[in-house]
Design an enzyme around this catalytic site. Structure first.
Site, PDB file in Angstrom:
ATOM      1  N   LYS A  76       3.367   1.852  -2.931  1.00  0.00           N
ATOM      2  CA  LYS A  76       2.516   1.947  -4.126  1.00  0.00           C
ATOM      3  C   LYS A  76       1.884   3.332  -4.238  1.00  0.00           C
ATOM      4  CE  LYS A  76      -1.612   1.135  -3.668  1.00  0.00           C
ATOM      5  NZ  LYS A  76      -2.664   0.159  -3.510  1.00  0.00           N
ATOM      6  N   HIS A 134     -20.637  22.839  -1.725  1.00  0.00           N
ATOM      7  CA  HIS A 134     -20.503  23.370  -3.073  1.00  0.00           C
ATOM      8  C   HIS A 134     -19.321  24.332  -3.164  1.00  0.00           C
ATOM      9  CE1 HIS A 134     -21.893  24.572  -7.013  1.00  0.00           C
ATOM     10  NE2 HIS A 134     -21.722  25.841  -6.657  1.00  0.00           N
ATOM     11  N   CYS A 190       0.792  -1.235   0.000  1.00  0.00           N
ATOM     12  CA  CYS A 190       0.000   0.000   0.000  1.00  0.00           C
ATOM     13  C   CYS A 190       0.824   1.286   0.000  1.00  0.00           C
ATOM     14  CB  CYS A 190      -0.905   0.058   1.232  1.00  0.00           C
ATOM     15  SG  CYS A 190      -1.356  -1.504   1.958  1.00  0.00           S
ATOM     16  N   GLU A 221      -3.411  -0.766 -10.917  1.00  0.00           N
ATOM     17  CA  GLU A 221      -2.690   0.368 -10.322  1.00  0.00           C
ATOM     18  C   GLU A 221      -1.295   0.506 -10.929  1.00  0.00           C
ATOM     19  OE1 GLU A 221      -4.804   0.485  -5.906  1.00  0.00           O
ATOM     20  OE2 GLU A 221      -2.987  -0.678  -6.154  1.00  0.00           O
ATOM     21  N   TYR A 245      -6.708  -5.238  -8.740  1.00  0.00           N
ATOM     22  CA  TYR A 245      -6.347  -3.850  -8.462  1.00  0.00           C
ATOM     23  C   TYR A 245      -4.845  -3.607  -8.530  1.00  0.00           C
ATOM     24  CZ  TYR A 245      -4.993  -4.664  -3.553  1.00  0.00           C
ATOM     25  OH  TYR A 245      -4.363  -5.078  -2.407  1.00  0.00           O
TER      26      TYR A 245
HETATM   27  C1  FAD Z   1       1.322  -4.163  -4.285  1.00  0.00           C
HETATM   28  C2  FAD Z   1       0.312  -4.217  -3.175  1.00  0.00           C
HETATM   29  C3  FAD Z   1      -0.498  -3.134  -2.921  1.00  0.00           C
HETATM   30  C4  FAD Z   1      -1.423  -3.191  -1.886  1.00  0.00           C
HETATM   31  N1  FAD Z   1      -2.205  -2.106  -1.678  1.00  0.00           N
HETATM   32  C5  FAD Z   1      -3.120  -2.111  -0.690  1.00  0.00           C
HETATM   33  C6  FAD Z   1      -3.921  -0.977  -0.430  1.00  0.00           C
HETATM   34  O1  FAD Z   1      -3.840   0.038  -1.139  1.00  0.00           O
HETATM   35  N2  FAD Z   1      -4.792  -1.026   0.600  1.00  0.00           N
HETATM   36  C7  FAD Z   1      -4.917  -2.140   1.387  1.00  0.00           C
HETATM   37  O2  FAD Z   1      -5.711  -2.121   2.327  1.00  0.00           O
HETATM   38  N3  FAD Z   1      -4.175  -3.240   1.163  1.00  0.00           N
HETATM   39  C8  FAD Z   1      -3.281  -3.243   0.145  1.00  0.00           C
HETATM   40  N4  FAD Z   1      -2.500  -4.346  -0.062  1.00  0.00           N
HETATM   41  C9  FAD Z   1      -2.732  -5.554   0.758  1.00  0.00           C
HETATM   42  C10 FAD Z   1      -2.045  -5.447   2.117  1.00  0.00           C
HETATM   43  O3  FAD Z   1      -0.679  -5.172   1.938  1.00  0.00           O
HETATM   44  C11 FAD Z   1      -2.226  -6.747   2.879  1.00  0.00           C
HETATM   45  O4  FAD Z   1      -3.597  -7.064   2.945  1.00  0.00           O
HETATM   46  C12 FAD Z   1      -1.688  -6.655   4.311  1.00  0.00           C
HETATM   47  O5  FAD Z   1      -0.329  -6.318   4.299  1.00  0.00           O
HETATM   48  C13 FAD Z   1      -1.910  -7.987   5.037  1.00  0.00           C
HETATM   49  O6  FAD Z   1      -1.330  -7.947   6.310  1.00  0.00           O
HETATM   50  P1  FAD Z   1      -0.847  -9.294   7.026  1.00  0.00           P
HETATM   51  O7  FAD Z   1      -0.460  -8.915   8.395  1.00  0.00           O
HETATM   52  O8  FAD Z   1      -1.841 -10.353   6.827  1.00  0.00           O
HETATM   53  O9  FAD Z   1       0.430  -9.769   6.194  1.00  0.00           O
HETATM   54  P2  FAD Z   1       1.732  -9.018   5.714  1.00  0.00           P
HETATM   55  O10 FAD Z   1       1.611  -7.549   5.824  1.00  0.00           O
HETATM   56  O11 FAD Z   1       2.045  -9.592   4.377  1.00  0.00           O
HETATM   57  O12 FAD Z   1       2.825  -9.457   6.764  1.00  0.00           O
HETATM   58  C14 FAD Z   1       3.299 -10.761   6.854  1.00  0.00           C
HETATM   59  C15 FAD Z   1       4.727 -10.710   7.331  1.00  0.00           C
HETATM   60  O13 FAD Z   1       5.120 -12.009   7.746  1.00  0.00           O
HETATM   61  C16 FAD Z   1       6.468 -12.223   7.378  1.00  0.00           C
HETATM   62  N5  FAD Z   1       6.661 -13.672   7.348  1.00  0.00           N
HETATM   63  C17 FAD Z   1       6.154 -14.573   6.475  1.00  0.00           C
HETATM   64  N6  FAD Z   1       6.462 -15.822   6.860  1.00  0.00           N
HETATM   65  C18 FAD Z   1       7.198 -15.709   7.999  1.00  0.00           C
HETATM   66  C19 FAD Z   1       7.779 -16.660   8.885  1.00  0.00           C
HETATM   67  N7  FAD Z   1       7.649 -17.970   8.691  1.00  0.00           N
HETATM   68  N8  FAD Z   1       8.475 -16.197   9.941  1.00  0.00           N
HETATM   69  C20 FAD Z   1       8.607 -14.859  10.169  1.00  0.00           C
HETATM   70  N9  FAD Z   1       8.056 -13.936   9.376  1.00  0.00           N
HETATM   71  C21 FAD Z   1       7.336 -14.350   8.306  1.00  0.00           C
HETATM   72  C22 FAD Z   1       6.586 -11.526   6.031  1.00  0.00           C
HETATM   73  O14 FAD Z   1       7.930 -11.195   5.742  1.00  0.00           O
HETATM   74  C23 FAD Z   1       5.719 -10.295   6.258  1.00  0.00           C
HETATM   75  O15 FAD Z   1       6.473  -9.205   6.729  1.00  0.00           O
HETATM   76  C24 FAD Z   1      -1.539  -4.343  -1.084  1.00  0.00           C
HETATM   77  C25 FAD Z   1      -0.713  -5.448  -1.324  1.00  0.00           C
HETATM   78  C26 FAD Z   1       0.194  -5.390  -2.356  1.00  0.00           C
HETATM   79  C27 FAD Z   1       1.073  -6.589  -2.618  1.00  0.00           C
END
Ligand code: FAD
Length: 462
Positions: free
Chosen positions: A51, A439, A48, A184, A180
């Site tokens: 980007k 407005h 996010c 984007e 998306y």
């Molecule tokens: C290009 C792009 C643009 C996006 N734009 C938007 C947006 O505009 N708005 C929005 O709401 N969402 C957006 N998203 C989605 C958003 O980034 C994700 O939904 C969000 O980051 C999910 O959070 P999470 O905590 O589930 O996982 P993540 O943020 O992916 O975090 C997971 C973490 O776990 C770590 N990890 C993985 N396996 C292990 C392990 N075994 N041991 C230790 N660490 C590990 C990874 O390195 C990572 O840092 C975008 C995603 C992408 C790829």
């Protein structure tokens, strides 16, 4: 004295993981959080945030052009890709620092290592080989771009991960995907001066969004000069002379481009995570299966965020983390609310949306009213830019509730956030009509569309 090393062990330092670790630690729980790459996760490091910074960068050339209509003469302008990447990296470093500081301040132990489950209460820290135990474990490992390994030449392609650190800006790019992220990045690269083609297997980009918005965005992108090839896909990618790539498509012959980016969905990061050792169930996509409280089938293990493949958005991962804390540590069972999530696509023009599309609402309700406005935004009158905004409200005729709101145009994402509140509150069209307009704004259209443009009764437009 607990029999475990930690009250809570969080695997993954992204949006969901950091929030759960920080909140639990702030409550005095003994918490450790392991991150194998960088704190902040996908959103902050390669999603996010970077980007959106790239989106801003890619909009300037239009701003310079538009300025002429308002009396400005803008001098020669040049874009420096390396300067943008460096500025972006600096900001990402700052944000990563804030995430770490938040965790440290709350008292969580930060571990720079990959972590893998070895049992219902145990985790192996890959960096040291040490095994630690915890009363509860949260899996918040997110997802990764689908590499599309069955595509011959997929190893020659980049994903969104690499797009943030390209050595140089390519002269031309082919982006595969219609979601998306693909849309984007097509706008980002085009805005930065790259000859851009989008190729998508489906009939129209952005499936599941309102059809009017999809079509409107498609036309606007083509009008800017982005080539969009729907109902086509890549069959093979090969190196071609002069450092280019030759891309064999199903319908459009061979395209020669400098870079190919695959944006074909994201896979849960569960490979090698030790889920079998711990007995955690996954679905056919490898996503961790959870109940409405983010509990896996193993009572001590929870999963939240993208790894559960519910709704892949940052605020959703954070919300699921907060619900986990309420449920497990505050004796207040709270299940995440995934209904009416407002969301944006940072395309150019932008999309903002909440609730049901016209197509979804027409299937769900006997009769809907559709309020639709398409107009030239005020700024475009002097800039001379041929752009149109689309605003749509979908109303259930039976109770007058607004069940969907869709916008294509400037600041659509900002508007969607506020519309989200009104839909969540169950506002009716009469509430919108009673609201005074601001407005002159584009948003005033949302409260001044007094008569339905058309109705859809039993699936038929009347
Ligand atoms: C290009 C792009 C643009 C996006 N734009 C938007 C947006 O505009 N708005 C929005 O709401 N969402 C957006 N998203 C989605 C958003 O980034 C994700 O939904 C969000 O980051 C999910 O959070 P999470 O905590 O589930 O996982 P993540 O943020 O992916 O975090 C997971 C973490 O776990 C770590 N990890 C993985 N396996 C292990 C392990 N075994 N041991 C230790 N660490 C590990 C990874 O390195 C990572 O840092 C975008 C995603 C992408 C790829």
């Amino acid at each position: 004295m607990t029999q475990f090393d930690y009250d809570l062990f969080v695997i993954g330092g992204g949006s969901g993981g950091v929030r759960s670790a920080r909140l639990a630690a702030a409550m005095g729980k003994k918490v450790a959080i392991a991150e194998e790459y960088r704190f902040g996760g996908t959103c902050v490091i390669r999603g996010c945030v970077p980007k959106k910074l790239f989106v801003y960068a890619s909009q300037f050339h239009e701003h310079f052009e538009d300025a002429a209509g308002f009396g400005w003469t803008v001098g020669e302008s040049r874009f420096d890709w390396h300067a943008l990447v460096a500025a972006k990296d600096k900001e990402i470093d700052r944000l990563e620092g804030l995430y770490r500081k938040g965790l440290e301040g709350a008292g969580a132990e930060i571990l720079h290592t990959r972590a893998e489950l070895t049992g219902p209460h145990s985790v192996r820290l890959v960096a040291t080989g040490k095994e630690v135990t915890a009363e509860r474990i949260v899996i918040a490992v997110g997802g990764a771009p689908n590499p599309h390994a069955s595509l011959p030449g997929h190893e020659l392609c980049i994903s969104s991960n690499e797009a943030f650190h390209l050595d140089k800006l390519p002269r031309s790019i082919l982006i595969a995907g219609g979601g998306y992220i693909a849309v984007e990045f097509a706008n980002i690269f085009h805005g930065l001066g790259v000859e851009t083609t989008l190729i998508y297997r489906g009939t129209e980009i952005l499936s599941r969004f309102d059809q009017d918005i999809r079509r409107g965005l498609h036309e606007a992108m083509e009008a800017k000069g982005i080539r969009i090839l729907c109902q086509d896909h890549i069959q093979k990618v090969e190196n071609s002379p002069a450092g280019s790539l030759a891309v064999e498509t199903m319908k459009n012959g061979v395209l020669v481009v400098e870079t190919v980016m695959l944006a074909l969905g994201r896979d849960p990061n569960t490979t090698g995570l030790g889920l079998e050792a711990a007995g955690v169930e996954v679905n056919e996509r490898g996503a961790v299966v959870v109940d409405r409280y983010s509990r896996t089938n193993v009572p001590s293990i929870f999963a939240l965020g993208d790894v559960t493949d519910r709704v892949q958005l940052t605020p959703v991962a954070i919300h699921e983390a907060m619900c986990f804390i309420e449920t497990e540590y505050k004796n207040n069972p709270t299940s995440p609310d995934h209904d009416l999530i407002a969301t944006a696509v940072f395309s150019q023009p932008e999309v903002g949306t909440v609730g049901l599309s016209e197509e979804q609402a027409a299937k769900k309700f006997d009769e809907i009213e559709v309020y639709r406005a398409q107009f030239r935004p005020m700024k475009a009158t002097l800039s001379g830019r041929a752009e149109r905004m689309i605003m749509k409200l979908i109303v259930n005729a039976a109770d007058r509730k607004v069940v969907g709101a869709h916008i294509l145009g400037h600041d659509a994402g900002e508007m969607a956030q506020l519309l989200g509140i009104t839909l969540k509150a169950g506002c009716t069209k009469d509430d919108f009509d009673r609201t005074m307009a601001v407005h002159p704004t584009a948003a005033e259209e949302l409260v001044t569309m007094y008569n339905p443009t058309y109705r859809v009764r039993n699936g038929e437009r009347v």
